[in-house]
Structure formats: structure tokens, C-alpha cells
Design a protein around this motif. Structure first.
Motif, PDB file in Angstrom:
ATOM      1  N   TRP A  18      18.175  32.449  -5.963  1.00 18.60           N
ATOM      2  CA  TRP A  18      19.538  32.212  -5.470  1.00 18.60           C
ATOM      3  C   TRP A  18      19.666  32.664  -4.012  1.00 18.60           C
ATOM      4  O   TRP A  18      19.285  33.778  -3.666  1.00 18.60           O
ATOM      5  CB  TRP A  18      20.551  32.957  -6.333  1.00 18.60           C
ATOM      6  CG  TRP A  18      21.959  32.734  -5.889  1.00 18.60           C
ATOM      7  CD1 TRP A  18      22.752  33.615  -5.220  1.00 18.60           C
ATOM      8  CD2 TRP A  18      22.730  31.544  -6.071  1.00 18.60           C
ATOM      9  NE1 TRP A  18      23.973  33.047  -4.980  1.00 18.60           N
ATOM     10  CE2 TRP A  18      23.993  31.780  -5.479  1.00 18.60           C
ATOM     11  CE3 TRP A  18      22.479  30.296  -6.668  1.00 18.60           C
ATOM     12  CZ2 TRP A  18      25.004  30.817  -5.479  1.00 18.60           C
ATOM     13  CZ3 TRP A  18      23.485  29.344  -6.663  1.00 18.60           C
ATOM     14  CH2 TRP A  18      24.732  29.606  -6.074  1.00 18.60           C
ATOM     15  N   THR A  55       9.037  25.050  -6.660  1.00 19.82           N
ATOM     16  CA  THR A  55      10.314  25.301  -7.341  1.00 19.82           C
ATOM     17  C   THR A  55      10.831  24.001  -7.973  1.00 19.82           C
ATOM     18  O   THR A  55      10.831  22.952  -7.331  1.00 19.82           O
ATOM     19  CB  THR A  55      11.339  25.849  -6.335  1.00 19.82           C
ATOM     20  OG1 THR A  55      10.779  26.989  -5.703  1.00 19.82           O
ATOM     21  CG2 THR A  55      12.638  26.236  -7.028  1.00 19.82           C
ATOM     22  N   GLY A  56      11.241  24.114  -9.224  1.00 19.61           N
ATOM     23  CA  GLY A  56      11.774  22.942  -9.936  1.00 19.61           C
ATOM     24  C   GLY A  56      10.710  22.135 -10.651  1.00 19.61           C
ATOM     25  O   GLY A  56      11.023  21.240 -11.428  1.00 19.61           O
ATOM     26  N   PRO A 111      14.738  28.362  -8.972  1.00 15.02           N
ATOM     27  CA  PRO A 111      15.075  28.717  -7.588  1.00 15.02           C
ATOM     28  C   PRO A 111      15.538  30.171  -7.485  1.00 15.02           C
ATOM     29  O   PRO A 111      16.160  30.695  -8.407  1.00 15.02           O
ATOM     30  CB  PRO A 111      16.237  27.772  -7.263  1.00 15.02           C
ATOM     31  CG  PRO A 111      16.869  27.488  -8.588  1.00 15.02           C
ATOM     32  CD  PRO A 111      15.765  27.510  -9.604  1.00 15.02           C
ATOM     33  N   SER A 147      16.141  31.614 -13.973  1.00 12.77           N
ATOM     34  CA  SER A 147      16.674  32.092 -12.671  1.00 12.77           C
ATOM     35  C   SER A 147      17.801  33.111 -12.767  1.00 12.77           C
ATOM     36  O   SER A 147      18.287  33.582 -11.737  1.00 12.77           O
ATOM     37  CB  SER A 147      17.156  30.931 -11.774  1.00 12.77           C
ATOM     38  OG  SER A 147      16.061  30.281 -11.183  1.00 12.77           O
ATOM     39  N   TYR A 205      15.886  36.470 -10.138  1.00 14.77           N
ATOM     40  CA  TYR A 205      16.158  35.438  -9.137  1.00 14.77           C
ATOM     41  C   TYR A 205      17.643  35.285  -8.801  1.00 14.77           C
ATOM     42  O   TYR A 205      18.001  34.538  -7.882  1.00 14.77           O
ATOM     43  CB  TYR A 205      15.547  34.097  -9.558  1.00 14.77           C
ATOM     44  CG  TYR A 205      14.048  34.000  -9.320  1.00 14.77           C
ATOM     45  CD1 TYR A 205      13.318  35.100  -8.871  1.00 14.77           C
ATOM     46  CD2 TYR A 205      13.351  32.808  -9.529  1.00 14.77           C
ATOM     47  CE1 TYR A 205      11.949  35.025  -8.650  1.00 14.77           C
ATOM     48  CE2 TYR A 205      11.981  32.723  -9.312  1.00 14.77           C
ATOM     49  CZ  TYR A 205      11.282  33.829  -8.876  1.00 14.77           C
ATOM     50  OH  TYR A 205       9.926  33.725  -8.656  1.00 14.77           O
ATOM     51  N   LEU A 253      17.748  22.269  -7.717  1.00 16.59           N
ATOM     52  CA  LEU A 253      16.419  22.765  -8.104  1.00 16.59           C
ATOM     53  C   LEU A 253      16.427  23.287  -9.542  1.00 16.59           C
ATOM     54  O   LEU A 253      15.483  23.056 -10.306  1.00 16.59           O
ATOM     55  CB  LEU A 253      15.956  23.850  -7.132  1.00 16.59           C
ATOM     56  CG  LEU A 253      15.594  23.347  -5.735  1.00 16.59           C
ATOM     57  CD1 LEU A 253      15.430  24.516  -4.763  1.00 16.59           C
ATOM     58  CD2 LEU A 253      14.309  22.502  -5.757  1.00 16.59           C
ATOM     59  N   GLU A 310      21.712  23.179  -3.057  1.00 19.01           N
ATOM     60  CA  GLU A 310      20.251  23.107  -3.167  1.00 19.01           C
ATOM     61  C   GLU A 310      19.750  23.850  -4.411  1.00 19.01           C
ATOM     62  O   GLU A 310      18.913  23.337  -5.158  1.00 19.01           O
ATOM     63  CB  GLU A 310      19.621  23.713  -1.905  1.00 19.01           C
ATOM     64  CG  GLU A 310      18.116  23.569  -1.860  1.00 19.01           C
ATOM     65  CD  GLU A 310      17.520  24.320  -0.672  1.00 19.01           C
ATOM     66  OE1 GLU A 310      16.909  23.674   0.177  1.00 19.01           O
ATOM     67  OE2 GLU A 310      17.689  25.558  -0.598  1.00 19.01           O
ATOM     68  N   CYS A 311      20.275  25.050  -4.632  1.00 18.64           N
ATOM     69  CA  CYS A 311      19.840  25.839  -5.790  1.00 18.64           C
ATOM     70  C   CYS A 311      20.166  25.129  -7.097  1.00 18.64           C
ATOM     71  O   CYS A 311      19.369  25.141  -8.041  1.00 18.64           O
ATOM     72  CB  CYS A 311      20.495  27.218  -5.780  1.00 18.64           C
ATOM     73  SG  CYS A 311      19.822  28.316  -4.521  1.00 18.64           S
TER      74      CYS A 311
END
Ligand code: ADP
Length: 168
Positions: free
Chosen positions: A84, A60-61, A82, A120, A124, A94, A90-91
Motif C-alpha cells: 500500500w 506484483t499481481g 501490492p 496485502s 503490506y 494490482l 494503482e494498488c
């Protein structure tokens, strides 16, 4: 760097590089990923498989690059957004990495124009306002002598309205 906002299907838009909101398997999926693989053809998947055999999944990222096959572009930059999960910090970090790493890779490839989908914000589930804010911020913060234009391609009206607001 100029920023443009377009509404439509990213597979129909001319740019040196198209960013794909891929999944970590790199083997295709729904949404924009499915559209890119369908329009771009088998060659993209073949290259994704080779990359996967070499490095395993894409984190991720992070980003990987392939040909753009039949798309009106030279490259597809695949980045994994990411999923969710309510851990906003954190999300957000990323998602920012997706934009930063895509731009860095594009620059290293000599890309002058690059188009981004709203990473995302589909399956996501990333809140659209927050995702757009991050996308616009990261593009604005990225200084480049090489990339001339970034195109945000919105597929749905809601994202288009949100981007219009943040790009004012
Ligand atoms: P993710 O799994 O990263 O959420 P999705 O493909 O489900 O990826 O959705 C990401 C965004 O891409 C969504 O806003 C969706 O509306 C948009 N999208 C779907 N198809 C296309 C397309 N052909 N061109 C541009 N954007 C698209």
C-alpha cells in the motif's frame, strides 16, 4: 461458485489450492507466507527457487504455482500483493489482479476448491475494508464451470467482521 468464510489458519484448511500472499522474491517471508512454508515443508521452497531461477522475481499481481508439500492441498498458488502506497487506483488494480490471476490459474489446473488469505492486509498495509471489497468483487465477477468453492480465510477478527458484512 460458492463462497465460504472461515476464521483461522489457512494451512489447516482443506482445499485443492491454497493461495499464498508471497513476496516478489518467492523465497518466503513472514505472516501467511511464513506459515505456508513452515507447514508445507522444504519442497515448496525448492520449487519456488526453481521458478525464480527460470523467470526471476514474481511481479506484483502475478502468480506462480508449486506443489503444496505437506499441506492438505494439491497446489500453492503464490501471488504477490501490492504494498500500500496511497496510490489507491494503482494498488486496487494490482490487488484485483492477484485474485483474478489466481482464479484463472486455478481453473487451468482443474481446481474445484480454493482458499484465499486476506492478501496485502498484513505487513503490506492495504486498508482492510478496501481489500475485502476488491476480493469479494473479483470472486463474484469470476465465472467458472470448474471452480466450485472459494474459501476466504480470515486470520484476524477485524477481517472476519469486514468479510461478513460484504458477503451478506
Ligand atoms: P501481506 O504481506 O500480503 O500483507 P501478510 O502475511 O503480512 O501478507 O498478511 C496477509 C494476511 O494474512 C493478514 O490479514 C494476516 O492476518 C493473515 N495471516 C497471517 N498468517 C495467516 C495464516 N496462518 N492463515 C491465514 N491468514 C494469515
Amino acid at each position: 461458485m460458492k463462497i465460504e468464510l472461515l476464521k483461522g489458519d489457512i494451512t489447516q484448511i482443506n482445499a485443492d489450492a491454497v493461495v499464498n500472499a508471497a513476496n516478489s522474491s518467492l523465497l518466503g517471508g513472514g505472516g501467511v507466507d511464513g506459515a505456508i512454508h513452515r507447514a508445507g515443508g522444504q519442497q515448496i521452497l525448492e520449487e519456488c527457487k526453481k521458478i525464480r531461477n527460470k523467470q526471476g522475481k514474481c511481479k506484483t499481481g502475478e502468480v506462480v504455482v508449486t506443489t503444496a508439500g505437506n499441506l492438505p492441498a494439491k497446489y500453492v498458488i503464490h501471488t504477490v500483493g501490492p504494498i500500500w502506497n496511497n496510490n489507491e487506483e494503482e494498488c486496487s488494480e494490482l490487488l484485483a489482479n492477484c485474485y483474478k490471476n489466481s482464479l484463472k490459474l486455478a481453473e487451468s489446473l482443474g481446481v474445484k476448491t480454493i482458499s484465499f488469505p486476506n492478501i496485502s492486509t498484513g505487513v503490506y498495509g492495504f486498508p482492510k475494508e478496501q481489500a475485502a471489497k476488491i476480493a469479494v468483487r473479483e470472486v463474484n465477477n469470476f465465472e467458472s464451470e470448474i471452480i466450485e468453492k472459494v474459501i476466504f480465510v480470515c486470520f484476524d477478527e477485524e477481517n472476519e467482521e469486514i468479510y461478513k458484512k460484504f458477503l451478506k
